[in-house]
Design a protein around this motif. Sequence first.
Motif, PDB file in Angstrom:
ATOM      1  N   CYS A 147       0.813  -1.223   0.000  1.00 26.08           N
ATOM      2  CA  CYS A 147       0.000   0.000   0.000  1.00 26.08           C
ATOM      3  C   CYS A 147       0.843   1.267   0.000  1.00 26.08           C
ATOM      4  N   HIS A 148       1.949   1.242   0.715  1.00 20.63           N
ATOM      5  CA  HIS A 148       2.775   2.457   0.743  1.00 20.63           C
ATOM      6  C   HIS A 148       3.446   2.688  -0.609  1.00 20.63           C
ATOM      7  N   ARG A 151       0.358   3.991  -2.766  1.00 11.95           N
ATOM      8  CA  ARG A 151      -0.318   5.265  -2.508  1.00 11.95           C
ATOM      9  C   ARG A 151       0.598   6.377  -2.014  1.00 11.95           C
ATOM     10  N   GLU A 178      -6.070  -3.709  -3.051  1.00  8.03           N
ATOM     11  CA  GLU A 178      -6.483  -3.769  -1.648  1.00  8.03           C
ATOM     12  C   GLU A 178      -5.331  -4.216  -0.765  1.00  8.03           C
ATOM     13  N   CYS A 179      -5.356  -3.735   0.439  1.00  8.31           N
ATOM     14  CA  CYS A 179      -4.319  -4.089   1.416  1.00  8.31           C
ATOM     15  C   CYS A 179      -4.379  -5.579   1.735  1.00  8.31           C
ATOM     16  N   GLY A 183       0.261  -4.639   7.452  1.00  9.05           N
ATOM     17  CA  GLY A 183       0.242  -3.441   8.304  1.00  9.05           C
ATOM     18  C   GLY A 183       1.179  -3.519   9.491  1.00  9.05           C
ATOM     19  N   PHE A 186      -0.078  -4.299  13.037  1.00  3.94           N
ATOM     20  CA  PHE A 186      -1.498  -4.646  12.909  1.00  3.94           C
ATOM     21  C   PHE A 186      -1.687  -6.165  12.806  1.00  3.94           C
ATOM     22  N   MET A 197      -8.288 -10.318   5.831  1.00  2.00           N
ATOM     23  CA  MET A 197      -7.901  -9.446   4.717  1.00  2.00           C
ATOM     24  C   MET A 197      -7.007 -10.196   3.734  1.00  2.00           C
TER      25      MET A 197
ATOM     26  N   PRO B 323     -10.342  -1.750   3.708  1.00  2.00           N
ATOM     27  CA  PRO B 323     -10.273  -3.210   3.734  1.00  2.00           C
ATOM     28  C   PRO B 323     -10.544  -3.797   5.121  1.00  2.00           C
ATOM     29  N   THR B 363      -4.590  -0.673   8.858  1.00  7.29           N
ATOM     30  CA  THR B 363      -3.222  -0.992   8.458  1.00  7.29           C
ATOM     31  C   THR B 363      -2.526   0.257   7.928  1.00  7.29           C
ATOM     32  N   LEU B 364      -3.218   1.393   7.972  1.00 13.20           N
ATOM     33  CA  LEU B 364      -2.691   2.639   7.408  1.00 13.20           C
ATOM     34  C   LEU B 364      -2.408   2.481   5.913  1.00 13.20           C
ATOM     35  N   CYS B 365      -3.275   1.739   5.240  1.00 19.86           N
ATOM     36  CA  CYS B 365      -3.035   1.474   3.819  1.00 19.86           C
ATOM     37  C   CYS B 365      -3.253   2.710   2.965  1.00 19.86           C
ATOM     38  N   ALA B 367      -6.037   3.911   1.642  1.00 25.75           N
ATOM     39  CA  ALA B 367      -7.132   3.917   0.665  1.00 25.75           C
ATOM     40  C   ALA B 367      -8.181   4.977   1.009  1.00 25.75           C
ATOM     41  N   ASP B 370      -7.208   8.391  -0.067  1.00 26.49           N
ATOM     42  CA  ASP B 370      -7.225   8.406  -1.521  1.00 26.49           C
ATOM     43  C   ASP B 370      -8.600   8.744  -2.097  1.00 26.49           C
TER      44      ASP B 370
END
Lengths: 249, 457
Positions: A147-148, A151, A178-179, A183, A186, A197, B323, B363-365, B367, B370
């Motif tokens: 994700c990092h 995004r 999608e993640c 995390g 997490f 997930m 998510p 998870t600090l993704c 999204a 965004d």
Amino acid sequence: MRRQSLSAALRVALFPSCMAEGFYPRAVEDARWLLRAAGAEVTTPTAATCCGQPAYSTGHHADARAMMRQCLDAFDGADYVVLPSGSCASMLRCFAPGLMAGSDAAPAADALATRSYELAQFLDDVVGWHPPSDSLAGRRLVVHHGCHALRELRAAGAAENLLRAAGAELLSWPAQHECCGFGGAFAVKMPEVSAAMADRKLDTLPAAELLVSADPGCLLQLAGRAAATGRSLPVRHLASVLREAADGA
Amino acid sequence: MAHESRIDYRANANAILRDTPGVREAVTRATTHFDANREQAYGEIDEVALRDWAAGLRRHVLANLDRYLSQAEENLTAHGVEVHWADDADEALAVLETLVRRHEVRRVVKGKSMLSEEIGTNAALARQGVEVFETDLGEYIIQLAGEHPSHIIAPAIHRSVEDIAEQFEAQLGTARDADPDALAAAARERLREAFLSADMGITGANFVVADTGTVALVENEGNIRISTSIPRVHVAFVGIEKVVPRLADLGSLLPLISRAATGQRLGNYVSLISGPRRADEPDGPEAVHVVFVDNGRSALLGDLEQGEALACIRCGACLNTCPVFRQTGGHPYQWAYSGPIGAVLAPALLGLERAWMLPQASTLCGACEDVCPVRIPLPRMLVTWRQRAADAGLGFTGETMAIKAYRWVATHPGLFHRTMRMLGGPLGHALGGAPVLTEWTRFRVLPPADNAERDKK
Ligand code: SF4
């Protein structure tokens, strides 16, 4: 982004990231090989340990700052810092300046941010190194972007460019953006949700020969969950796939 | 608010995953659908320009809130709307109680309103012996089931059609295999009578316009339109942050809400309410009341790191794309607002002590940030809440110790590199019993280090 001339060798510090050191050490070696192939002079400063992200994202910012300071010192002499981990790269590029703001290390953090790169972005955007065309022809791959990387760094394009340049076929994946549920902390603090997930990613995965990612944490999560649920899922770090393409290793 | 126990998101989420696996499926299906629609709808417009504009407008409002609120009050009052101010939930409910008595209200119809959920309107009305009907279909389903909404725009998102058919068969006598149209028709049949006999209609407000004194509401089903026009009295509960400067702003804001929420270019019905029925008008309510509710908002406004959360226009896009939310729906958050925005608002409005675990549920993704139409930096705000929780000594057991230990290892490079190399090797696997790894390996198998794997081949 400016492309660097390769006439003067770039001094690149390779920052493996803790996850890669532990679980993808081969990928770290492959990243080193790729950087050399791209014309860089590569070092791995021993003092570079952790970028501090686990402490940063759990809110323990004093601890994160201590770890970040150590990185700042370790990378002082490098033209570039390159990471085979999108997540840690984003810690250096995107989050460190905020974390260190107001401290005496702020200028160093700002400077480090501008010369830190995720591996694929460094190869594709900064030095313009690509694997030989057709070296991955006929390979059906599916790519997971951390994700990092996706995004914060907007690095997804670079990873895909490199694989496509070698002729790989990249399969489409409904849950691609999608993640995966990793995390960092997490995954440990909320393991059930995190596993759900990962299942969502795995349930929608197309039939590919290999799942490729430039993020060791995500690879660990997806491979770990696949193994726990009886799926056979070969995963490989992007660096290893690229080296295989360029070197036949 | 009275002392309430800590929200245990983790336990709640685990219970949902374990006991009602259908929720995960229903929520994932619906949110994926909304999310895809949003993406397409953003694609039809100059998304960047519109979102930048909306983000700027909402910040401007927050910086000038007093001015716009008094302008709104002045103009609403000039139209004959009675304006009330409530500092907290109790005060808001006291206003409602007075209005119920003054207007001799026996029966209320409600349009969906998260603020009225936040302050506990339905229970308060029930205590006064007033009959309440939720009139949004999703909200009605939830009310009949004795549940709370699980999503800010789609309250029944956690329920499948089959589920609802079963519920309606028992409660409304519909056919076992009734399709969504038949289910909606059954609810409509029931609600029609309520609409015609209600004394009061209660709604929220998407926005209140300062320069014209207008309450703006957007919806798809028409029930808000009816709730605000048929009963003798209309009461709108409005968070103080919902004001916008000009009527003209709605021309861009309402379509942006709809695009972000469901991917529609605009909701089916837009109601612009500027006061009760005039002498020469044949219909409309005799009295309109606007209750501006603070309930922790002005304190949040002064919070430099979290105040931006008040820019939220409640579109639900961050929930749809999250998510984490997709696995569990909104119920584990135990509050009116769930998902990323709920996790940011809860510590501010409910207290960090009670809500510290909600900002951990991410998870600090990224999204959410965004997609947010007003560009609220939700991940950064979640991290800030975690930081405050850590500073206050709140958090999961052992976390602080684990971080301290990790920091110690990380500041001893030789030890650090040896430890990391060991983790992926046989010893690391034997160490599956180390505190951090056990949680991990309950649900995953630690893969061997990649060099081991390849050396074998
Ligand atoms: S935070 Fe943004 S995306 Fe989430 S509900 Fe509010 S406006 Fe919508």
